[in-house]
Motif scaffolding. Structure first.
Motif, PDB file in Angstrom:
ATOM      1  N   ALA A 120       7.187  29.447  30.158  1.00  0.00           N
ATOM      2  CA  ALA A 120       8.609  29.544  30.473  1.00  0.00           C
ATOM      3  C   ALA A 120       8.865  30.450  31.673  1.00  0.00           C
ATOM      4  O   ALA A 120       8.124  31.401  31.922  1.00  0.00           O
ATOM      5  CB  ALA A 120       9.376  30.066  29.262  1.00  0.00           C
ATOM      6  N   PRO A 121       9.943  30.192  32.413  1.00  0.00           N
ATOM      7  CA  PRO A 121      10.248  31.003  33.594  1.00  0.00           C
ATOM      8  C   PRO A 121      10.971  32.305  33.287  1.00  0.00           C
ATOM      9  O   PRO A 121      11.230  33.084  34.201  1.00  0.00           O
ATOM     10  CB  PRO A 121      11.147  30.073  34.415  1.00  0.00           C
ATOM     11  CG  PRO A 121      11.872  29.265  33.393  1.00  0.00           C
ATOM     12  CD  PRO A 121      10.869  29.047  32.282  1.00  0.00           C
ATOM     13  N   HIS A 122      11.309  32.553  32.016  1.00  0.00           N
ATOM     14  CA  HIS A 122      12.107  33.739  31.696  1.00  0.00           C
ATOM     15  C   HIS A 122      11.426  34.658  30.688  1.00  0.00           C
ATOM     16  O   HIS A 122      12.062  35.585  30.180  1.00  0.00           O
ATOM     17  CB  HIS A 122      13.481  33.319  31.167  1.00  0.00           C
ATOM     18  CG  HIS A 122      13.442  32.544  29.876  1.00  0.00           C
ATOM     19  ND1 HIS A 122      12.731  31.387  29.731  1.00  0.00           N
ATOM     20  CD2 HIS A 122      14.031  32.775  28.675  1.00  0.00           C
ATOM     21  CE1 HIS A 122      12.883  30.923  28.500  1.00  0.00           C
ATOM     22  NE2 HIS A 122      13.656  31.757  27.839  1.00  0.00           N
ATOM     23  N   TYR A 123      10.148  34.439  30.409  1.00  0.00           N
ATOM     24  CA  TYR A 123       9.401  35.307  29.495  1.00  0.00           C
ATOM     25  C   TYR A 123       8.398  36.139  30.279  1.00  0.00           C
ATOM     26  O   TYR A 123       7.569  35.594  31.012  1.00  0.00           O
ATOM     27  CB  TYR A 123       8.647  34.478  28.448  1.00  0.00           C
ATOM     28  CG  TYR A 123       9.399  34.275  27.156  1.00  0.00           C
ATOM     29  CD1 TYR A 123       9.150  35.075  26.047  1.00  0.00           C
ATOM     30  CD2 TYR A 123      10.373  33.292  27.051  1.00  0.00           C
ATOM     31  CE1 TYR A 123       9.843  34.890  24.856  1.00  0.00           C
ATOM     32  CE2 TYR A 123      11.073  33.099  25.873  1.00  0.00           C
ATOM     33  CZ  TYR A 123      10.802  33.901  24.780  1.00  0.00           C
ATOM     34  OH  TYR A 123      11.498  33.720  23.606  1.00  0.00           O
ATOM     35  N   SER A 124       8.462  37.447  30.109  1.00  0.00           N
ATOM     36  CA  SER A 124       7.464  38.339  30.693  1.00  0.00           C
ATOM     37  C   SER A 124       6.353  38.571  29.674  1.00  0.00           C
ATOM     38  O   SER A 124       6.447  38.145  28.516  1.00  0.00           O
ATOM     39  CB  SER A 124       8.105  39.674  31.070  1.00  0.00           C
ATOM     40  OG  SER A 124       8.504  40.368  29.882  1.00  0.00           O
ATOM     41  N   LEU A 125       5.321  39.283  30.091  1.00  0.00           N
ATOM     42  CA  LEU A 125       4.232  39.610  29.172  1.00  0.00           C
ATOM     43  C   LEU A 125       4.748  40.470  28.024  1.00  0.00           C
ATOM     44  O   LEU A 125       4.356  40.285  26.863  1.00  0.00           O
ATOM     45  CB  LEU A 125       3.115  40.335  29.930  1.00  0.00           C
ATOM     46  CG  LEU A 125       1.843  40.673  29.145  1.00  0.00           C
ATOM     47  CD1 LEU A 125       1.226  39.430  28.520  1.00  0.00           C
ATOM     48  CD2 LEU A 125       0.831  41.368  30.056  1.00  0.00           C
ATOM     49  N   ASN A 126       5.646  41.391  28.323  1.00  0.00           N
ATOM     50  CA  ASN A 126       6.218  42.225  27.260  1.00  0.00           C
ATOM     51  C   ASN A 126       7.090  41.399  26.312  1.00  0.00           C
ATOM     52  O   ASN A 126       7.097  41.636  25.099  1.00  0.00           O
ATOM     53  CB  ASN A 126       7.038  43.367  27.865  1.00  0.00           C
ATOM     54  CG  ASN A 126       6.159  44.446  28.462  1.00  0.00           C
ATOM     55  OD1 ASN A 126       5.019  44.639  28.042  1.00  0.00           O
ATOM     56  ND2 ASN A 126       6.672  45.156  29.462  1.00  0.00           N
ATOM     57  N   ASP A 127       7.826  40.444  26.867  1.00  0.00           N
ATOM     58  CA  ASP A 127       8.630  39.559  26.012  1.00  0.00           C
ATOM     59  C   ASP A 127       7.728  38.771  25.066  1.00  0.00           C
ATOM     60  O   ASP A 127       8.044  38.588  23.885  1.00  0.00           O
ATOM     61  CB  ASP A 127       9.444  38.580  26.860  1.00  0.00           C
ATOM     62  CG  ASP A 127      10.508  39.263  27.691  1.00  0.00           C
ATOM     63  OD1 ASP A 127      10.979  40.338  27.286  1.00  0.00           O
ATOM     64  OD2 ASP A 127      10.861  38.718  28.759  1.00  0.00           O
ATOM     65  N   LEU A 128       6.616  38.304  25.609  1.00  0.00           N
ATOM     66  CA  LEU A 128       5.664  37.547  24.801  1.00  0.00           C
ATOM     67  C   LEU A 128       5.098  38.423  23.686  1.00  0.00           C
ATOM     68  O   LEU A 128       4.951  37.984  22.539  1.00  0.00           O
ATOM     69  CB  LEU A 128       4.543  37.026  25.699  1.00  0.00           C
ATOM     70  CG  LEU A 128       3.708  35.851  25.187  1.00  0.00           C
ATOM     71  CD1 LEU A 128       4.571  34.631  24.941  1.00  0.00           C
ATOM     72  CD2 LEU A 128       2.597  35.529  26.185  1.00  0.00           C
ATOM     73  N   HIS A 129       4.817  39.670  24.023  1.00  0.00           N
ATOM     74  CA  HIS A 129       4.282  40.602  23.026  1.00  0.00           C
ATOM     75  C   HIS A 129       5.287  40.836  21.900  1.00  0.00           C
ATOM     76  O   HIS A 129       4.926  40.872  20.713  1.00  0.00           O
ATOM     77  CB  HIS A 129       3.930  41.922  23.711  1.00  0.00           C
ATOM     78  CG  HIS A 129       2.999  42.776  22.916  1.00  0.00           C
ATOM     79  ND1 HIS A 129       3.075  44.148  22.883  1.00  0.00           N
ATOM     80  CD2 HIS A 129       1.963  42.448  22.099  1.00  0.00           C
ATOM     81  CE1 HIS A 129       2.129  44.630  22.095  1.00  0.00           C
ATOM     82  NE2 HIS A 129       1.446  43.624  21.610  1.00  0.00           N
ATOM     83  N   THR A 130       6.551  40.983  22.269  1.00  0.00           N
ATOM     84  CA  THR A 130       7.603  41.179  21.265  1.00  0.00           C
ATOM     85  C   THR A 130       7.710  39.967  20.346  1.00  0.00           C
ATOM     86  O   THR A 130       7.821  40.100  19.117  1.00  0.00           O
ATOM     87  CB  THR A 130       8.950  41.435  21.958  1.00  0.00           C
ATOM     88  OG1 THR A 130       8.853  42.615  22.763  1.00  0.00           O
ATOM     89  CG2 THR A 130      10.061  41.608  20.934  1.00  0.00           C
TER      90      THR A 130
END
Length: 420
Positions: free
Chosen positions: A28-38
């Motif tokens: 996705a274009p709006h997920y960062s690595l930290n978002d993925l971790h959360t």
């Protein structure tokens, strides 16, 4: 007991929903690595709830409804953790009936620790059943584990799906010694096999693989963005520029042309990108390309439109409408062309035309690695191919791996979502 059953059902449903969400999030274009971790911590919380339930948790997951897909992920995790061969057999039966669930079985193998699954993977690779052979190769690819002779066996398999997965794994591992064998499948009639064979050898320096990849990049589909990223990483710059010009002159290929401009990273094209932001059909992807080059976060810098335009590129409720494709830019911000033009007037002097940039820095191994840490998933996928260009003998960075594992590979503070 009824309350306990309801709680287990809720954990199963929520785990399935979140796993499905993660399946989309990794690209996705709006997920960062930290978002993925959360997100993964939320998944793990529901898996813990199912673990606490013991055998009842796994049994609930194994009560497959028709077309059950994402719930397979949780069932695989619990089955492997408990070494439950009966549950794994039931899962294999379900996969034969509903092949769409295979991607979630594979994702679970990537989620689990290698030490836990490796004995089972050896059996899968030795199996004459294409499904298990494919899953074994997928697990090796996701963990970047070299299965040795099993990879060569996969590349000579009669089943095209096994061939495709073997070629992909060989490419992820950068097995240059297998390039002649992989090349033999360059013109394979099966599209997936043909794509992964060319995708793999292109990243080993095979220039003859670039033309087939261009064909994939010019056609909408699951392989388009991966093909585009590899092309822009490995194709000669002058060839890329000439090709991009052809793309943007064709109205049907302008979107992919805009993405290619972002990947090329030349600030010379920024004024043209800003012009495209006034075209609702291409505004958001032009904003994404602008950000990929400059590193400007449209949201943080208040460069977004305040009033959302009335635009819907995705499917609607009309059963007569043949357009059923989801909007690939749905989660991108709407750029404000005037504000962005003002930002560029203030900051454009910091960039040198004719050079490639990624997130505001000149393209280099270090800037691509920085993008792997700070970028959004679609940017991070491109960055992984950029790093691979600079490090041709290293395995491809796994942007779909569990976030804690990615963080460890990047030297970022991280801990497993579940203590080992």
């Amino acid at each position: 007991m009824k309350i306990v059953s309801l709680v287990i059902d809720q954990h199963a449903d929520e785990a399935g929903f979140l796993v499905d969400l993660r399946d989309h999030a990794v690209c996705a274009p709006h997920y960062s690595l930290n978002d993925l971790h959360t997100l993964e911590r939320r998944i793990e919380a529901h898996l813990d709830g199912l673990r606490v339930a013991g055998s009842a948790g796994l049994e609930t997951l194994l009560q497959f409804r028709p077309n059950t897909r994402a719930e397979v992920f949780a069932a695989v995790v619990l089955a492997f953790e408990s070494g439950n061969s009966v549950a794994l057999y039931k899962l294999s039966v379900h996969l034969h009936e509903y092949p769409e669930a295979e991607r979630f079985f594979s994702a679970a193998l990537g989620w689990l620790e290698w030490e836990l699954i490796s004995p089972w993977i050896d059996r899968m690779l030795a199996s004459p059943e294409p499904l298990f052979h494919r899953l074994g190769l997928a697990a090796c690819g996701m963990h970047r584990y070299d299965p040795g002779p099993a990879l060569l066996t996969g590349l000579s398999h009669a089943d095209p799906s096994v061939l495709a997965r073997a070629a992909r794994t060989a490419g992820e591992l950068r097995r240059r010694d297998l390039m002649p064998t992989i090349r033999a499948h360059r013109l394979h009639p099966d599209p997936a096999t043909r794509f992964w064979a060319n995708w793999a050898t292109a990243q080993m320096g095979d220039e003859h693989a670039l033309e087939p990849l261009r064909q994939f990049a010019e056609q909408p589909g699951e392989f388009q963005y991966r093909a585009l990223c590899v092309l822009l990483a490995w194709q000669k710059r002058e060839n890329s520029i000439a090709w991009i010009r052809q793309l943007i002159e064709n109205p049907e290929q302008q979107r992919i042309g805009i993405q290619a401009i972002g990947l090329l990273g030349d600030p010379f094209s920024v004024p043209w990108l800003i012009q495209q932001m006034s075209d609702l059909s291409h505004a958001r992807v032009a904003g994404e390309a602008f950000s990929l080059i400059t590193g400007a976060d449209l949201g943080l810098l208040d460069l977004e439109l305040q009033d959302m335009p009335d635009f819907d590129a995705g499917p609607n409720d009309d059963p007569e409408d043949a357009n059923v494709a989801m909007d690939p830019d749905e989660n991108l911000p709407w750029p404000d062309p005037q504000l962005i033009a003002a930002w560029w007037r203030a900051h454009g002097g910091d960039f040198q035309a004719g050079m490639g940039y990624v997130l505001g820095l000149q393209q280099s191994e270090s800037s691509y690695r920085r993008a792997l840490v700070q970028g959004q998933q679609r940017q991070r996928i491109a960055a992984a191919f950029g790093v691979a260009r600079w490090r041709p003998n290293e395995v491809l960075f796994p942007t779909s791996a569990p976030a804690w594992r990615q963080k460890m590979l990047l030297g970022e503070p991280a801990s497993p979502v579940r203590p080992l």
